[in-house]
Design a protein around this motif. Sequence first.
Motif, PDB file in Angstrom:
ATOM      1  N   SER A 193       0.830  -1.209   0.000  1.00  0.00           N
ATOM      2  CA  SER A 193       0.000   0.000   0.000  1.00  0.00           C
ATOM      3  C   SER A 193       0.862   1.256   0.000  1.00  0.00           C
ATOM      4  N   PHE A 194       2.055   1.194   0.572  1.00  0.00           N
ATOM      5  CA  PHE A 194       2.978   2.327   0.532  1.00  0.00           C
ATOM      6  C   PHE A 194       3.765   2.353  -0.774  1.00  0.00           C
ATOM      7  N   ALA A 195       4.041   1.171  -1.324  1.00  0.00           N
ATOM      8  CA  ALA A 195       4.838   1.093  -2.546  1.00  0.00           C
ATOM      9  C   ALA A 195       4.064   1.573  -3.769  1.00  0.00           C
ATOM     10  N   GLU A 196       2.764   1.245  -3.851  1.00  0.00           N
ATOM     11  CA  GLU A 196       1.985   1.513  -5.069  1.00  0.00           C
ATOM     12  C   GLU A 196       1.943   2.993  -5.446  1.00  0.00           C
ATOM     13  N   PRO A 197       1.603   3.921  -4.533  1.00  0.00           N
ATOM     14  CA  PRO A 197       1.552   5.331  -4.951  1.00  0.00           C
ATOM     15  C   PRO A 197       2.922   6.006  -4.983  1.00  0.00           C
ATOM     16  N   ASN A 198       3.961   5.262  -4.629  1.00  0.00           N
ATOM     17  CA  ASN A 198       5.301   5.857  -4.569  1.00  0.00           C
ATOM     18  C   ASN A 198       6.281   5.189  -5.538  1.00  0.00           C
ATOM     19  N   GLY A 199       5.777   4.824  -6.697  1.00  0.00           N
ATOM     20  CA  GLY A 199       6.648   4.323  -7.757  1.00  0.00           C
ATOM     21  C   GLY A 199       6.310   2.946  -8.274  1.00  0.00           C
ATOM     22  N   MET A 200       5.864   2.040  -7.428  1.00  0.00           N
ATOM     23  CA  MET A 200       5.599   0.683  -7.886  1.00  0.00           C
ATOM     24  C   MET A 200       4.459   0.647  -8.894  1.00  0.00           C
ATOM     25  N   GLY A 201       3.392   1.424  -8.650  1.00  0.00           N
ATOM     26  CA  GLY A 201       2.259   1.434  -9.565  1.00  0.00           C
ATOM     27  C   GLY A 201       2.660   1.857 -10.958  1.00  0.00           C
ATOM     28  N   ASP A 202       3.483   2.891 -11.065  1.00  0.00           N
ATOM     29  CA  ASP A 202       3.942   3.361 -12.375  1.00  0.00           C
ATOM     30  C   ASP A 202       4.945   2.393 -12.992  1.00  0.00           C
ATOM     31  N   ASP A 203       5.882   1.896 -12.183  1.00  0.00           N
ATOM     32  CA  ASP A 203       6.921   1.006 -12.718  1.00  0.00           C
ATOM     33  C   ASP A 203       6.342  -0.297 -13.248  1.00  0.00           C
ATOM     34  N   LEU A 204       5.280  -0.796 -12.605  1.00  0.00           N
ATOM     35  CA  LEU A 204       4.667  -2.056 -13.037  1.00  0.00           C
ATOM     36  C   LEU A 204       3.390  -1.828 -13.842  1.00  0.00           C
ATOM     37  N   ALA A 205       3.056  -0.552 -14.119  1.00  0.00           N
ATOM     38  CA  ALA A 205       1.885  -0.183 -14.932  1.00  0.00           C
ATOM     39  C   ALA A 205       0.607  -0.820 -14.389  1.00  0.00           C
ATOM     40  N   LEU A 206       0.330  -0.592 -13.086  1.00  0.00           N
ATOM     41  CA  LEU A 206      -0.820  -1.210 -12.432  1.00  0.00           C
ATOM     42  C   LEU A 206      -2.043  -0.293 -12.489  1.00  0.00           C
ATOM     43  N   THR A 207      -3.201  -0.859 -12.862  1.00  0.00           N
ATOM     44  CA  THR A 207      -4.463  -0.146 -12.699  1.00  0.00           C
ATOM     45  C   THR A 207      -4.932  -0.337 -11.254  1.00  0.00           C
ATOM     46  N   GLY A 238      -5.585  -3.802  -6.617  1.00  0.00           N
ATOM     47  CA  GLY A 238      -6.509  -4.432  -5.689  1.00  0.00           C
ATOM     48  C   GLY A 238      -6.395  -5.943  -5.712  1.00  0.00           C
ATOM     49  N   PHE A 239      -6.244  -6.508  -6.907  1.00  0.00           N
ATOM     50  CA  PHE A 239      -6.088  -7.968  -6.999  1.00  0.00           C
ATOM     51  C   PHE A 239      -4.773  -8.408  -6.376  1.00  0.00           C
ATOM     52  N   ALA A 240      -3.709  -7.658  -6.645  1.00  0.00           N
ATOM     53  CA  ALA A 240      -2.411  -8.004  -6.060  1.00  0.00           C
ATOM     54  C   ALA A 240      -2.474  -7.933  -4.537  1.00  0.00           C
ATOM     55  N   SER A 241      -3.175  -6.927  -4.008  1.00  0.00           N
ATOM     56  CA  SER A 241      -3.325  -6.821  -2.559  1.00  0.00           C
ATOM     57  C   SER A 241      -4.139  -7.986  -2.016  1.00  0.00           C
ATOM     58  N   GLY A 242      -5.219  -8.320  -2.721  1.00  0.00           N
ATOM     59  CA  GLY A 242      -6.150  -9.323  -2.225  1.00  0.00           C
ATOM     60  C   GLY A 242      -5.752 -10.758  -2.432  1.00  0.00           C
ATOM     61  N   VAL A 243      -4.961 -11.059  -3.468  1.00  0.00           N
ATOM     62  CA  VAL A 243      -4.613 -12.456  -3.730  1.00  0.00           C
ATOM     63  C   VAL A 243      -3.791 -13.044  -2.590  1.00  0.00           C
ATOM     64  N   PHE A 244      -3.166 -12.190  -1.800  1.00  0.00           N
ATOM     65  CA  PHE A 244      -2.496 -12.632  -0.578  1.00  0.00           C
ATOM     66  C   PHE A 244      -3.427 -13.483   0.267  1.00  0.00           C
ATOM     67  N   ALA A 251     -12.288  -6.937  -0.125  1.00  0.00           N
ATOM     68  CA  ALA A 251     -12.109  -5.492   0.044  1.00  0.00           C
ATOM     69  C   ALA A 251     -11.059  -4.951  -0.900  1.00  0.00           C
ATOM     70  N   SER A 252      -9.959  -5.685  -1.042  1.00  0.00           N
ATOM     71  CA  SER A 252      -8.864  -5.215  -1.891  1.00  0.00           C
ATOM     72  C   SER A 252      -9.264  -5.203  -3.356  1.00  0.00           C
ATOM     73  N   TYR A 253      -9.805  -6.318  -3.848  1.00  0.00           N
ATOM     74  CA  TYR A 253     -10.111  -6.423  -5.270  1.00  0.00           C
ATOM     75  C   TYR A 253     -11.349  -5.609  -5.645  1.00  0.00           C
ATOM     76  N   ILE A 254     -12.434  -5.743  -4.853  1.00  0.00           N
ATOM     77  CA  ILE A 254     -13.683  -5.066  -5.196  1.00  0.00           C
ATOM     78  C   ILE A 254     -13.527  -3.553  -5.103  1.00  0.00           C
ATOM     79  N   THR A 255     -12.781  -3.071  -4.100  1.00  0.00           N
ATOM     80  CA  THR A 255     -12.567  -1.625  -3.989  1.00  0.00           C
ATOM     81  C   THR A 255     -11.852  -1.087  -5.221  1.00  0.00           C
TER      82      THR A 255
END
Length: 453
Positions: free
Chosen positions: A47-61, A66-72, A404-408
């Motif tokens: 959750s800290f990584a996604e808005p601070n570079g990971m989302g852009d580097d991995l091109a995540l929608t 949400g799926f990556a968070s929830g599949v855990f 919660a992670s995926y549906i949100t």
Amino acid sequence: MPASTAPPVPESRSAVETSAIRKISIRLVPFVALMFFVNYLDRTAVSFAEPNGMGDDLALTAAQFGFASGVFFIGYIVLEIPSNMALHRFGARRWLARIMVTWGIVSLLFTWVNSSGELYTLRFLLGVAEAGFFPGAILFLSQWVPSRHRTKILGLFYLAQPLTTVFGAPLAGWLIGHHGLFGLEGWRVMFLFVSIPAILLGVIAWFYLIDRPADAKWLTTEEKDWLTGELAAENSGKTGHEAAHAKGDLKAAFTNGRVWTLALVYFGFVYGLYALAFFLPTIINGFQEQYDTTFSVMDKAWITAIPYLPAAVVLFFWSRHATRHGTSTWHVAAPAIVGGISIPLALYMGSPTATVAVITVTACSIFAALPVFWALPSRFLTGAAAAAGIALINTAGNLAGFAASYITGWLKDWTGAYYVPLYLVGALMLLSAALMIRLASRTRTTTEKDLLR
């Protein structure tokens, strides 16, 4: 039952009781809480990584994140109940230590993730590695203290969860700020350094934890005898105490209607918990465009931490109130109602300050109820039935974590805003309140009136 209805305790026994509970609170609870702190930090680091570079580097929608968070949680669910049964069989010392070392190694691998597919795989494996930790820790602590002290002990343990964000968010922000260290992006540096403590704590836990009071060298003979006698007397009347085989214990837990109702209650709370945990940093990042302002990485980290410090304070005092006055239906239902009403209100605030203030109310509500809630299952389950029942309830929570992670994320992509996702959070928390009230009402008609008053 209310504390005022408990039978008087002889003075000599009271001194032994006070001493034993104090030693457990000092020797065991802080260490297990530290394990939980590291566990929750590793779990929510994305959750800290996604808005601070990971989302852009991995091109995540938003849906992909949400799926990556929830599949855990899917990985966690696969092995949750078998893991908790293994803990009951092999002992907490070995099993919790094994869990920590395994998840630390998997968490470390996030440092080198390069695609959404690799992220999904590692998040699933992290869930597999962590399976059983939380219910195992709850079961472990429940086996050390009588029920009248359990809410207090679990409250102290549960403080680790909100404090993880209070301290973990600034720590994550500080680590992310070390962009370029070892040639890594900032978010990769964060994954590297938050993983190592899990491995170290796992090794220490193997030598530090003790499976039962009778083996604790730091307890006196009187304290050991008192704890062993109290726990044995409590367990004699619980489901699972007389079962001859694990199969019978599992059946006792899986056919208990109260276990399933508590599982649904917990689903609503955890849905709200993880909707906030995984998306609050992203929502705060969106304040910059929504309110035409700019925040540094550390600014966003501190803002993320704000709701969780009051939540920790409320958790502490709410648990103390439940311990002193007796756990009641409203110790769980009232926070659910407040949280269910407050979270949609955050959508209509006109500034970042007002929005965070309302989210703080929701966080306080969720964390106030959770430790009180976890004192309930062990009131009517013991042995392998307790292990299975607690794991079943926590499995419902893990399903909520995935949902919660995926549906949100999916609803955010579909609707373009967080209105529908947060209304859903509110509705599920209100459902938890209704189910808790219904459970208490039905319990009053049975002979087991000491579950809830």
